[in-house]
Design a protein around this motif. Structure first.
Motif, short mmCIF file in Angstrom:
data_model
loop_
_atom_site.label_atom_id
_atom_site.label_comp_id
_atom_site.label_asym_id
_atom_site.label_seq_id
_atom_site.Cartn_x
_atom_site.Cartn_y
_atom_site.Cartn_z
N GLY A 48 0.84 -1.20 0.00
CA GLY A 48 0.00 0.00 0.00
C GLY A 48 0.86 1.23 0.00
O GLY A 48 1.71 1.39 0.85
N THR A 169 -7.99 -1.12 2.57
CA THR A 169 -8.19 0.23 2.06
C THR A 169 -8.45 1.21 3.21
O THR A 169 -9.18 0.89 4.15
N LYS A 255 -9.84 0.52 8.68
CA LYS A 255 -8.42 0.34 8.43
C LYS A 255 -7.60 0.80 9.63
O LYS A 255 -7.84 1.87 10.19
#
Length: 439
Positions: A48, A169, A255
């Motif tokens: 990420g 995400t 998250k």
């Protein structure tokens, strides 16, 4: 076989029956006992990339002022060729009633004999004072910037980082997972239970708008990894850091952006560097296991007492739930004092506190000094009267599982709804969770 410390695994009971989320098969507790120390075992992708902030637009230069040069033509003694000017010492109305030649002559004489305002002594003094103040301000700002730059590099270079984050995400809020690792190293009391256990699990949420929140996760919360059940405080030791983060993300639906793991033994140095913190407890305590000896009320305590205060549970009628409340109080008191102006304006204290904190904390790979400051401020706000504090919701605090022991069975739908509101900033300040409902 029952294991009250939460390191055992068990088959899924019919009343719990969480849906399996991963394909890998879990190890059987009887055939393969838990290792004495955890080995990081990533089960999810931690990839990420962070978003890149666009560069600010350049500030256009100010337009140059129109400065008309002053007429410096030599004065002619013949006034008829000059235009009379109204200057200091000459009144326009009075000059208009005189003969044009007399008015022009007086105006010229006044202009020639009156000094320019910039040459006056009071204005010069004011300019000097103002310039001195500006210079002093610039020096202070430069010194502050240099100090801030030095502190940034010092903190950034001293942070111990590990792989914690998953590839989930990002959500609408910033979420920190704060773990208290309670290594029994003989620093307090006679409870020498071995192991590196995440007995304190706190979820700190800072929405874009609305109150910050600090929610504790009971260490005996029942979770499922693959097809096995275990207590959440055993997840990191058996399955690794990222699996623990994944479990928190499943519970909250949000998250986890950053992780900070704090050793409780290291808190003693932080509290002492701060000069002590104020803690409150409304009961007398004489607990040998934690070495807490307490008179009901509020007291300013040193690091040794603060650590005992955060560890004591056997003399607390609420048990682990009461201990979780006091641990939130300890960390909140540290955050409040560390973020106070008296601390932040004292570079010596900042350095001592920072050095002690850096020795006690481990963070994720994306954490930097600003992230830690944001966490500190969010923790202070969440712990205040305008924040949201409490615990998760559960449906059964004494749910028994063979091979695992007595567990806390969480109320998953209520927790997902709670954290959706906390992330959006729509939840009202105050206490939440089943512990608050129990009174």
């Amino acid at each position: 076989m029952t294991n009250d410390e939460g390191h055992g695994l068990s088959d899924t009971p019919p009343s719990f029956a969480p849906k399996p989320r991963r394909k890998a098969a879990a190890q059987d507790a009887q055939a393969q006992p838990a290792p004495p120390a955890f080995a990081p075992h990533s089960r999810r992708s931690s990839s990420g990339a962070s978003a890149t902030q666009p560069s600010p637009a350049s500030i256009p230069p100010r337009a140059a002022r129109d400065r008309t040069p002053r007429d410096r033509t030599p004065r002619d003694r013949t006034p008829r060729d000059r235009t009379p000017r109204a200057t200091a010492g000459t009144t326009i109305g009075h000059a208009a009633t005189q003969h044009p030649q007399q008015a022009a002559s007086k105006a010229s004489t006044a202009a020639a004999t009156t000094p320019h305002p910039s040459a006056a002594r009071p204005h010069t003094t004011h300019h000097r004072v103002r310039n001195s103040l500006i210079a002093a301000l610039v020096i202070v700002l430069v010194a502050a910037l240099c100090a801030g730059f030095g502190i940034w590099n010092w903190v950034s270079g001293s942070l111990r980082k590990e792989d914690w984050l998953t590839g989930k995400t990002a959500g609408p809020a910033t979420t920190w997972l704060i773990l208290g690792s309670d290594e029994r190293d003989g620093t307090t009391g006679s409870d020498d239970t071995p192991g590196d256990r995440t007995d304190t699990i706190l979820i700190l949420t800072k929405p874009k708008h609305g109150p910050s929140s600090l929610i504790s996760v009971p260490r005996d919360s029942l979770v499922q990894v693959d097809d096995a059940l275990l207590k959440i405080n055993a997840v990191m030791q058996i399955y690794g850091r990222q699996e623990l983060v994944a479990q928190i993300e499943d519970i909250t639906g949000q998250k986890v952006d950053h992780v900070a793991k704090i050793t409780f033994g290291g808190l003693t140095g932080v509290v002492d560097a701060l000069g002590g913190i104020e803690l409150c407890y409304d009961q007398d305590v004489d607990d040998e296991l934690s070495d807490l000896h307490w008179k009901a009320g509020c007291h300013v305590v040193d690091g040794h007492t603060a650590l005992a205060f955060s560890r004591m549970r056997y003399s607390d009628p609420k048990g682990d739930f009461g201990r979780a409340e006091r641990q939130r109080q300890v960390i909140g008191a540290i955050a409040k004092k560390a973020a106070s102006p008296s601390t932040l304006m004292n570079f010596g204290t900042v350095h001592k506190v920072g050095d002690a904190a850096l020795q006690a904390i481990t963070v994720d790979n994306r954490t930097n000094p600003k992230t830690l400051l944001d966490m500190l401020l969010a923790f202070r706000n969440a712990s205040g009267s305008s924040g949201v504090t409490g615990s998760l919701y559960w449906s059964d605090p004494n749910y028994y599982v063979d091979g695992v022991g007595s567990c806390v069975l969480l109320d998953n739908p209520r927790n997902l709804e709670l954290f959706a509101q906390l992330a959006d900033g729509t939840h009202d300040p105050g206490a939440v969770g089943s512990a608050a409902e129990m009174g």
